[in-house]
Design a protein around this motif. Structure first.
Motif, PDB file in Angstrom:
ATOM      1  N   VAL A 191     -19.022  43.485   0.230  1.00  0.00           N
ATOM      2  CA  VAL A 191     -17.902  44.348  -0.165  1.00  0.00           C
ATOM      3  C   VAL A 191     -17.530  44.096  -1.624  1.00  0.00           C
ATOM      4  N   ARG A 192     -17.519  42.851  -2.035  1.00  0.00           N
ATOM      5  CA  ARG A 192     -17.202  42.524  -3.426  1.00  0.00           C
ATOM      6  C   ARG A 192     -18.250  43.100  -4.390  1.00  0.00           C
ATOM      7  N   ALA A 193     -19.483  43.319  -3.887  1.00  0.00           N
ATOM      8  CA  ALA A 193     -20.550  43.881  -4.729  1.00  0.00           C
ATOM      9  C   ALA A 193     -20.577  45.409  -4.683  1.00  0.00           C
ATOM     10  N   GLY A 194     -19.613  46.016  -3.994  1.00  0.00           N
ATOM     11  CA  GLY A 194     -19.548  47.468  -3.942  1.00  0.00           C
ATOM     12  C   GLY A 194     -20.248  48.099  -2.759  1.00  0.00           C
ATOM     13  N   ILE A 195     -20.790  47.275  -1.855  1.00  0.00           N
ATOM     14  CA  ILE A 195     -21.443  47.793  -0.651  1.00  0.00           C
ATOM     15  C   ILE A 195     -20.369  48.090   0.389  1.00  0.00           C
ATOM     16  N   ARG A 196     -20.425  49.247   0.980  1.00  0.00           N
ATOM     17  CA  ARG A 196     -19.445  49.618   2.005  1.00  0.00           C
ATOM     18  C   ARG A 196     -19.903  49.080   3.350  1.00  0.00           C
ATOM     19  N   VAL A 197     -19.062  48.276   3.975  1.00  0.00           N
ATOM     20  CA  VAL A 197     -19.378  47.643   5.257  1.00  0.00           C
ATOM     21  C   VAL A 197     -18.356  48.111   6.283  1.00  0.00           C
ATOM     22  N   PHE A 198     -18.839  48.415   7.484  1.00  0.00           N
ATOM     23  CA  PHE A 198     -17.981  48.935   8.547  1.00  0.00           C
ATOM     24  C   PHE A 198     -18.224  48.138   9.827  1.00  0.00           C
ATOM     25  N   ARG A 199     -17.150  47.961  10.599  1.00  0.00           N
ATOM     26  CA  ARG A 199     -17.258  47.287  11.898  1.00  0.00           C
ATOM     27  C   ARG A 199     -17.093  48.317  13.020  1.00  0.00           C
ATOM     28  N   TYR A 200     -18.100  48.398  13.861  1.00  0.00           N
ATOM     29  CA  TYR A 200     -18.096  49.335  14.986  1.00  0.00           C
ATOM     30  C   TYR A 200     -17.097  48.862  16.038  1.00  0.00           C
ATOM     31  N   GLN A 201     -16.183  49.737  16.465  1.00  0.00           N
ATOM     32  CA  GLN A 201     -15.047  49.328  17.276  1.00  0.00           C
ATOM     33  C   GLN A 201     -15.205  49.453  18.798  1.00  0.00           C
ATOM     34  N   PRO A 202     -15.853  50.500  19.332  1.00  0.00           N
ATOM     35  CA  PRO A 202     -15.782  50.700  20.786  1.00  0.00           C
ATOM     36  C   PRO A 202     -16.379  49.574  21.617  1.00  0.00           C
ATOM     37  N   GLY A 203     -17.470  48.949  21.150  1.00  0.00           N
ATOM     38  CA  GLY A 203     -18.137  47.905  21.922  1.00  0.00           C
ATOM     39  C   GLY A 203     -19.074  47.131  21.021  1.00  0.00           C
ATOM     40  N   PHE A 204     -20.034  46.435  21.637  1.00  0.00           N
ATOM     41  CA  PHE A 204     -20.955  45.640  20.839  1.00  0.00           C
ATOM     42  C   PHE A 204     -22.050  46.527  20.255  1.00  0.00           C
ATOM     43  N   LEU A 205     -22.292  46.389  18.962  1.00  0.00           N
ATOM     44  CA  LEU A 205     -23.332  47.149  18.249  1.00  0.00           C
ATOM     45  C   LEU A 205     -24.603  46.313  18.186  1.00  0.00           C
ATOM     46  N   HIS A 206     -25.658  46.780  18.861  1.00  0.00           N
ATOM     47  CA  HIS A 206     -26.948  46.084  18.873  1.00  0.00           C
ATOM     48  C   HIS A 206     -28.035  46.932  18.219  1.00  0.00           C
ATOM     49  N   GLN A 207     -27.669  48.096  17.720  1.00  0.00           N
ATOM     50  CA  GLN A 207     -28.597  49.067  17.153  1.00  0.00           C
ATOM     51  C   GLN A 207     -29.228  48.571  15.854  1.00  0.00           C
ATOM     52  N   LYS A 208     -30.544  48.812  15.702  1.00  0.00           N
ATOM     53  CA  LYS A 208     -31.267  48.478  14.479  1.00  0.00           C
ATOM     54  C   LYS A 208     -31.829  49.774  13.893  1.00  0.00           C
ATOM     55  N   ALA A 209     -31.088  50.335  12.946  1.00  0.00           N
ATOM     56  CA  ALA A 209     -31.481  51.622  12.368  1.00  0.00           C
ATOM     57  C   ALA A 209     -31.363  51.554  10.857  1.00  0.00           C
ATOM     58  N   LEU A 210     -32.263  52.254  10.185  1.00  0.00           N
ATOM     59  CA  LEU A 210     -32.281  52.334   8.728  1.00  0.00           C
ATOM     60  C   LEU A 210     -32.510  53.781   8.332  1.00  0.00           C
ATOM     61  N   LEU A 211     -31.643  54.300   7.461  1.00  0.00           N
ATOM     62  CA  LEU A 211     -31.761  55.667   6.978  1.00  0.00           C
ATOM     63  C   LEU A 211     -31.870  55.638   5.455  1.00  0.00           C
ATOM     64  N   ILE A 212     -32.931  56.247   4.928  1.00  0.00           N
ATOM     65  CA  ILE A 212     -33.175  56.300   3.484  1.00  0.00           C
ATOM     66  C   ILE A 212     -33.175  57.758   3.043  1.00  0.00           C
ATOM     67  N   ASP A 213     -32.263  58.081   2.141  1.00  0.00           N
ATOM     68  CA  ASP A 213     -32.163  59.428   1.581  1.00  0.00           C
ATOM     69  C   ASP A 213     -32.018  60.461   2.700  1.00  0.00           C
ATOM     70  N   ARG A 214     -32.652  61.618   2.563  1.00  0.00           N
ATOM     71  CA  ARG A 214     -32.490  62.681   3.554  1.00  0.00           C
ATOM     72  C   ARG A 214     -33.775  62.978   4.326  1.00  0.00           C
ATOM     73  N   ASP A 215     -34.744  62.071   4.204  1.00  0.00           N
ATOM     74  CA  ASP A 215     -36.016  62.378   4.860  1.00  0.00           C
ATOM     75  C   ASP A 215     -36.655  61.200   5.586  1.00  0.00           C
ATOM     76  N   THR A 216     -36.062  60.022   5.535  1.00  0.00           N
ATOM     77  CA  THR A 216     -36.745  58.840   6.075  1.00  0.00           C
ATOM     78  C   THR A 216     -35.796  58.017   6.942  1.00  0.00           C
ATOM     79  N   ALA A 217     -36.310  57.565   8.080  1.00  0.00           N
ATOM     80  CA  ALA A 217     -35.528  56.702   8.970  1.00  0.00           C
ATOM     81  C   ALA A 217     -36.465  55.771   9.711  1.00  0.00           C
ATOM     82  N   ALA A 218     -35.929  54.621  10.095  1.00  0.00           N
ATOM     83  CA  ALA A 218     -36.699  53.636  10.863  1.00  0.00           C
ATOM     84  C   ALA A 218     -35.846  53.143  12.027  1.00  0.00           C
ATOM     85  N   ILE A 219     -36.489  53.018  13.180  1.00  0.00           N
ATOM     86  CA  ILE A 219     -35.852  52.482  14.389  1.00  0.00           C
ATOM     87  C   ILE A 219     -36.768  51.399  14.933  1.00  0.00           C
ATOM     88  N   GLY A 220     -36.206  50.262  15.316  1.00  0.00           N
ATOM     89  CA  GLY A 220     -37.056  49.208  15.860  1.00  0.00           C
ATOM     90  C   GLY A 220     -36.263  48.032  16.358  1.00  0.00           C
TER      91      GLY A 220
END
Length: 463
Positions: free
Chosen positions: A366-395
């Motif tokens: 956060v101090r470096a300008g990266i926006r960090v968010f905490r997921y509220q409803p339950g435990f977040l175990h998702q591993k996802a990466l989204l790059i620009d408007r055409d690329t994503a990775a799930i694993g």
């Protein structure tokens, strides 16, 4: 015990500590790990020699050497329907790291959360006609585990060749009778373990991959394991937020071969492999595999290269945010380029030490300008990466040193605007249920909790 015997024992322990410290300095993957182990082994060998024996190694020895897949067992590359998407070119370093190209012709489907994902995966397994390859880090003997067991037994009874791998540490609670029942029913099932003598004492290495391949035509990768908690049925972590990916196309062959690598390491034989049909989808995809047997830091390099390629956005979802220096620098540079960088992490801990270290890293981000968010409803175990408007990775890859260096991991990286739009919509919904982290989270924490965060961060190389 006489005083002289006690003195001799102490001297021997310190000598062993010195030799172990020399080994740590020579073989630790990170300077922090080398310094930590070396100081502990030289100053407090009584407390650190035994942990070093079990946790000190950073290389999984013999995996690629002892049982290489023979050419007769390896699958030929499936023919591509069309050339790969031109957008793949900016990820050429990742392709070179993996030693295989992006391939075109894939159909992709996001499976969001456990109930939807397991309904599709179990139905696909139940429809298998020839071959079923199943690999999970964790399998529990609970309601979901018994549903899986029944389907595996039914398919084996129908003449389908069924091969199952589970991690020996992740599935340490799996009772013997669960495995015995499957073997008696004709299912070939094995525990992935560091059973070669050079790795026998190591507890650091885990096979964290989740792979399902049905008849060589449909495959699934993602973050879900087999257990009722992954269906959101076990408070206090419920509801459980996770994502799986269904993939059809040429890259299914790469997932089969990856399963075969692990299977041959354990059994010495190749599993049944089927060549997938030519792909008729629109997405280009690359299977990204990493592990402690790799000569390079594959996991860290994957994230670093992907983030460095971004020009509009980098959205990350990870349960454990403990980036190494390379990934942290890539995220910071992306912010300086004007990229929209967001990181989604849990609000609830499942591992206290990792959560404390993640909180410390979130503060620095956060101090470096990266926006960090905490997921509220339950435990977040998702591993996802989204790059620009055409690329994503799930694993299965987390953003921590364990996934970067100590675990066998897998992800599917896809270049396709429609799929990236699906992932963006999913993550947008996730961010709408999240709270932004600011500097007050750290600053307003009790003093002893802040001390605990700094102490936890010292263990980054093991987390």
């Amino acid at each position: 015990m006489t005083a002289s015997a006690l003195t001799t024992g102490i001297v021997l322990l310190h000598l062993l500590g010195v030799f172990a410290a020399m080994h740590a300095v020579m073989h630790a993957r990170t300077p922090q790990g080398a310094i930590g182990w070396a100081l502990g082994l030289m100053l407090l060998p009584y407390a650190t020699l035994l942990p070093y024996l079990y946790l000190g190694s950073s290389r999984f020895l013999g995996y690629r050497v002892a049982h290489p897949i023979q050419p007769s067992h390896a699958l030929p590359a499936a023919p591509d329907a069309l050339p790969a998407d031109p957008g793949c070119a900016r990820f050429a370093a990742i392709s070179a790291l993996q030693g295989r190209p992006f391939r075109s012709g894939h159909r992709l489907r996001l499976l969001i959360d456990g109930e939807a994902a397991f309904d599709v995966m179990l139905a696909a397994m139940a429809a298998a006609e020839y071959c079923l390859l199943v690999q999970f880090f964790i399998i529990h003997d609970d309601a979901l585990g018994r549903r899986l067991q029944q389907i595996l037994l039914e398919r084996a009874a129908a003449g389908v060749r069924v091969c199952v791998l589970f991690d020996g540490i992740g599935s340490h609670a799996l009772p013997r009778h669960y495995v015995t029942t499957l073997r008696t029913g004709g299912v070939a099932i094995h525990r992935f373990a560091t059973h070669r003598w050079r790795n026998r004492l190591q507890l650091n290495f885990r096979n964290h991959r989740k792979i399902v391949v049905v008849d060589g035509t449909r495959a699934f990768v993602g973050g879900l394991n087999v257990g009722d908690e992954y269906l959101g049925l076990k408070p206090p972590l419920a509801p459980w937020r996770d994502t799986q990916l269904e993939l059809q196309g040429p890259a299914v062959a790469d997932l089969q071969q990856l399963f075969a690598d692990d299977w041959q390491w354990i059994t010495g034989a190749a599993p049944p492999l089927l060549l997938p049909p030519p792909g008729d989808g629109d997405a280009s995809a690359l299977i990204v595999a990493s592990g402690p047997a790799d000569p390079q830091e594959t996991g860290s390099l994957f994230f670093t290269a992907a983030i460095n390629a971004a020009r509009q956005r980098v959205w990350l979802s990870t349960p454990y945010f403990v980036p190494d220096h390379a990934v942290r620098a890539a995220l910071q540079l992306a912010v300086l380029r004007g990229v929209d960088v967001r990181v989604l992490i849990p609000a609830r801990p499942d591992h206290r030490t990792v959560f404390l270290a993640s909180t410390m890293h979130a503060h620095h981000a956060v101090r470096a300008g990266i926006r960090v968010f905490r997921y509220q409803p339950g435990f977040l175990h998702q591993k996802a990466l989204l790059i620009d408007r055409d690329t994503a990775a799930i694993g299965s890859m987390n953003l921590d040193s364990r996934s970067f260096r100590l675990n066998f991991e897998v992800a599917a990286m896809a270049v396709d605007r429609a799929f990236a739009a699906d992932v963006a919509a999913m993550l947008t919904a996730d961010f709408s249920h999240a709270r932004a982290v600011d500097e007050r989270e750290y600053r307003d924490a009790p003093y002893l909790r802040r001390v605990a965060m700094h102490v936890a961060r010292l263990f980054d190389p093991l987390l």
